[in-house]
Design a protein around this motif. Structure first.
Motif, PDB file in Angstrom:
ATOM      1  N   ASP A 178       0.813  -1.218   0.000  1.00 42.90           N
ATOM      2  CA  ASP A 178       0.000   0.000   0.000  1.00 42.90           C
ATOM      3  C   ASP A 178       0.847   1.269   0.000  1.00 42.90           C
ATOM      4  N   HIS A 179       2.177   1.128  -0.143  1.00 42.48           N
ATOM      5  CA  HIS A 179       3.131   2.250  -0.214  1.00 42.48           C
ATOM      6  C   HIS A 179       3.185   3.073   1.077  1.00 42.48           C
ATOM      7  N   ARG A 180       2.666   2.546   2.157  1.00 43.15           N
ATOM      8  CA  ARG A 180       2.724   3.289   3.409  1.00 43.15           C
ATOM      9  C   ARG A 180       4.081   3.139   4.102  1.00 43.15           C
ATOM     10  N   TRP A 181       4.625   1.951   4.054  1.00 44.64           N
ATOM     11  CA  TRP A 181       5.858   1.665   4.786  1.00 44.64           C
ATOM     12  C   TRP A 181       7.024   1.464   3.820  1.00 44.64           C
ATOM     13  N   LEU A 182       8.159   2.000   4.206  1.00 47.28           N
ATOM     14  CA  LEU A 182       9.385   1.843   3.430  1.00 47.28           C
ATOM     15  C   LEU A 182      10.549   1.643   4.384  1.00 47.28           C
ATOM     16  N   VAL A 183      11.325   0.580   4.149  1.00 50.23           N
ATOM     17  CA  VAL A 183      12.552   0.321   4.903  1.00 50.23           C
ATOM     18  C   VAL A 183      13.720   0.382   3.925  1.00 50.23           C
ATOM     19  N   LEU A 184      14.710   1.168   4.274  1.00 47.96           N
ATOM     20  CA  LEU A 184      15.868   1.363   3.396  1.00 47.96           C
ATOM     21  C   LEU A 184      17.142   1.189   4.192  1.00 47.96           C
ATOM     22  N   LEU A 185      18.016   0.309   3.701  1.00 50.61           N
ATOM     23  CA  LEU A 185      19.329   0.070   4.295  1.00 50.61           C
ATOM     24  C   LEU A 185      20.383   0.215   3.212  1.00 50.61           C
ATOM     25  N   ILE A 186      21.306   1.140   3.384  1.00 46.73           N
ATOM     26  CA  ILE A 186      22.354   1.382   2.391  1.00 46.73           C
ATOM     27  C   ILE A 186      23.705   1.427   3.089  1.00 46.73           C
ATOM     28  N   GLY A 187      24.750   1.102   2.338  1.00 41.53           N
ATOM     29  CA  GLY A 187      26.098   1.149   2.874  1.00 41.53           C
ATOM     30  C   GLY A 187      27.113   1.411   1.783  1.00 41.53           C
ATOM     31  N   SER A 188      28.218   2.028   2.157  1.00 44.36           N
ATOM     32  CA  SER A 188      29.296   2.337   1.223  1.00 44.36           C
ATOM     33  C   SER A 188      30.621   2.177   1.947  1.00 44.36           C
ATOM     34  N   ASP A 189      31.620   1.635   1.251  1.00 46.57           N
ATOM     35  CA  ASP A 189      32.918   1.356   1.858  1.00 46.57           C
ATOM     36  C   ASP A 189      34.004   1.638   0.823  1.00 46.57           C
ATOM     37  N   ASP A 190      34.888   2.594   1.136  1.00 52.84           N
ATOM     38  CA  ASP A 190      36.006   2.959   0.262  1.00 52.84           C
ATOM     39  C   ASP A 190      37.317   2.686   0.982  1.00 52.84           C
ATOM     40  N   SER A 206      62.516   0.013   7.147  1.00 48.12           N
ATOM     41  CA  SER A 206      62.331   1.199   7.981  1.00 48.12           C
ATOM     42  C   SER A 206      62.136   2.455   7.142  1.00 48.12           C
ATOM     43  N   SER A 207      62.528   2.441   5.879  1.00 49.33           N
ATOM     44  CA  SER A 207      62.368   3.610   5.010  1.00 49.33           C
ATOM     45  C   SER A 207      61.146   3.510   4.108  1.00 49.33           C
ATOM     46  N   VAL A 208      60.371   2.449   4.255  1.00 50.37           N
ATOM     47  CA  VAL A 208      59.204   2.249   3.409  1.00 50.37           C
ATOM     48  C   VAL A 208      58.073   3.166   3.869  1.00 50.37           C
ATOM     49  N   THR A 209      57.398   3.791   2.911  1.00 49.32           N
ATOM     50  CA  THR A 209      56.234   4.612   3.197  1.00 49.32           C
ATOM     51  C   THR A 209      54.980   3.838   2.838  1.00 49.32           C
ATOM     52  N   ALA A 210      54.081   3.723   3.797  1.00 51.04           N
ATOM     53  CA  ALA A 210      52.819   3.032   3.577  1.00 51.04           C
ATOM     54  C   ALA A 210      51.687   3.936   4.046  1.00 51.04           C
ATOM     55  N   PHE A 211      50.559   3.833   3.359  1.00 49.41           N
ATOM     56  CA  PHE A 211      49.413   4.684   3.685  1.00 49.41           C
ATOM     57  C   PHE A 211      48.139   3.911   3.399  1.00 49.41           C
ATOM     58  N   ASP A 212      47.155   4.088   4.277  1.00 55.72           N
ATOM     59  CA  ASP A 212      45.867   3.451   4.080  1.00 55.72           C
ATOM     60  C   ASP A 212      44.768   4.393   4.565  1.00 55.72           C
ATOM     61  N   TYR A 213      43.791   4.645   3.703  1.00 51.77           N
ATOM     62  CA  TYR A 213      42.672   5.529   4.034  1.00 51.77           C
ATOM     63  C   TYR A 213      41.379   4.783   3.764  1.00 51.77           C
ATOM     64  N   ARG A 214      40.519   4.735   4.775  1.00 57.02           N
ATOM     65  CA  ARG A 214      39.253   4.025   4.634  1.00 57.02           C
ATOM     66  C   ARG A 214      38.114   4.913   5.124  1.00 57.02           C
ATOM     67  N   ALA A 215      37.074   5.026   4.306  1.00 54.03           N
ATOM     68  CA  ALA A 215      35.883   5.798   4.658  1.00 54.03           C
ATOM     69  C   ALA A 215      34.658   4.968   4.313  1.00 54.03           C
ATOM     70  N   ARG A 216      33.771   4.816   5.270  1.00 55.62           N
ATOM     71  CA  ARG A 216      32.573   4.028   5.029  1.00 55.62           C
ATOM     72  C   ARG A 216      31.419   4.575   5.865  1.00 55.62           C
ATOM     73  N   PHE A 217      30.213   4.306   5.387  1.00 52.38           N
ATOM     74  CA  PHE A 217      29.030   4.733   6.121  1.00 52.38           C
ATOM     75  C   PHE A 217      27.898   3.763   5.851  1.00 52.38           C
TER      76      PHE A 217
END
Length: 304
Positions: A178-190, A206-217
């Protein structure tokens, strides 16, 4: 003062032919007047010169923090799930607060109810699959998932030093008959990593450069909408979690910034005809809890 521009609405057919869209619904926004994309990795929009934090994005009334994976490679939502989008580049109504730059409103598509269907996409960057059909709770279901595989290609290339990006998003949508109820689940991961190749014999790690960036919701919302004649009531509570984790290691010195945000919101509005027009009354309440973790390891003590 700059003149107020009218809202720009794009439906599914218009999105398909929009220049610069690349078969991605939200990338079509970048080609609209007064729109600029902010630098790599932040995934937002700047409308009419306003700060990116002043541009708000809503999916079915739920505010989302990021619009794109890695600043524009792909949007967080596949085109097959989007029904339409509207861009208000300044001067948005009081319904959407805290967004003086503008508001982008995205509506998801109702899944089919007759039988299950499935489709997919395979591009140079990612693979995705979408399924929709009837199911439990006497409603329609729509499920989508997408993952990039650039990281696998770069790892197979076995370069001496490589930047390895990876993004993933998923969607689950249920709507009552009947379009009254809506459930929404979303996710993103970078995830974006600078991976050095230390497999060679004799390399000084000891001279190695390493980097890691993570963003998620992730966001979970429950919408109730009831109509009696021309009067409509909508109530939408939602909750989510945002996480940013950045780590770096250079010459034995390690640094880390970890931030977790838990947003909770409630949006409700009532519209009804009044005095030859439309009367709209609503409430928009939001709260956030932030937690930070900062770490910096001291450099190794030189040997005497």
């Amino acid at each position: 003062q700059a003149p107020v521009q009218p809202a720009l609405a794009l439906e599914r057919e218009a999105i398909r032919v929009q220049p610069g869209a690349g078969n991605d619904v939200l990338r079509a926004l970048q080609s609209l007047p007064g729109v600029a994309r902010i630098p790599f990795g932040l995934g937002g929009l700047a409308l009419r010169g306003a700060a990116p934090r002043d541009t708000k994005v809503f999916l079915d009334g739920i505010e989302v923090p990021l619009l794109y994976h890695f600043g524009g490679v792909a949007s967080f939502l596949p085109t097959a799930i989007v029904d339409d989008l509207t861009l208000e580049p300044g001067g948005a109504g009081a319904r959407y607060g805290r967004g003086v730059g503008g508001v982008a409103v995205v509506s998801s598509r109702t899944g089919r109810r007759d039988r299950w269907r499935a489709g997919g996409e395979l591009s140079l960057l990612h693979a995705s699959a979408v399924g929709e059909g009837p199911g439990p709770l006497a409603g329609s279901w729509l499920v989508g998932v997408r993952r990039s595989y650039v990281d696998a290609i770069l790892r197979a290339a076995d370069l001496e030093q490589r930047i390895v990006p990876r993004y993933l998003d998923a969607q689950l949508r249920w709507e009552s008959g009947d379009h009254r109820w809506l459930v929404l689940l979303i996710g993103s991961d970078d995830d974006l990593a600078l991976v050095p190749d230390d497999s060679e014999i004799g390399i000084d790690t000891s001279s190695v450069t390493a980097f890691d960036y993570r963003a998620r919701f992730a966001r979970l919302g429950l919408r109730y909408r009831a109509a009696r004649g021309p009067t409509t009531l909508t109530v939408l509570p939602s909750v989510g979690v945002d996480e940013v984790d950045a780590r770096a290691d250079h010459k034995g010195v390690g640094k880390r910034m970890h931030r977790v945000t838990v947003p909770v919101s409630l949006r409700a509005d009532l519209t009804t005809p009044a005095a030859g027009g439309t009367l709209a009354v609503g409430v928009d309440v939001t709260g956030q809890r932030h937690a930070y973790d900062l770490l910096s390891t001291p450099p190794p003590t030189p040997r005497r």
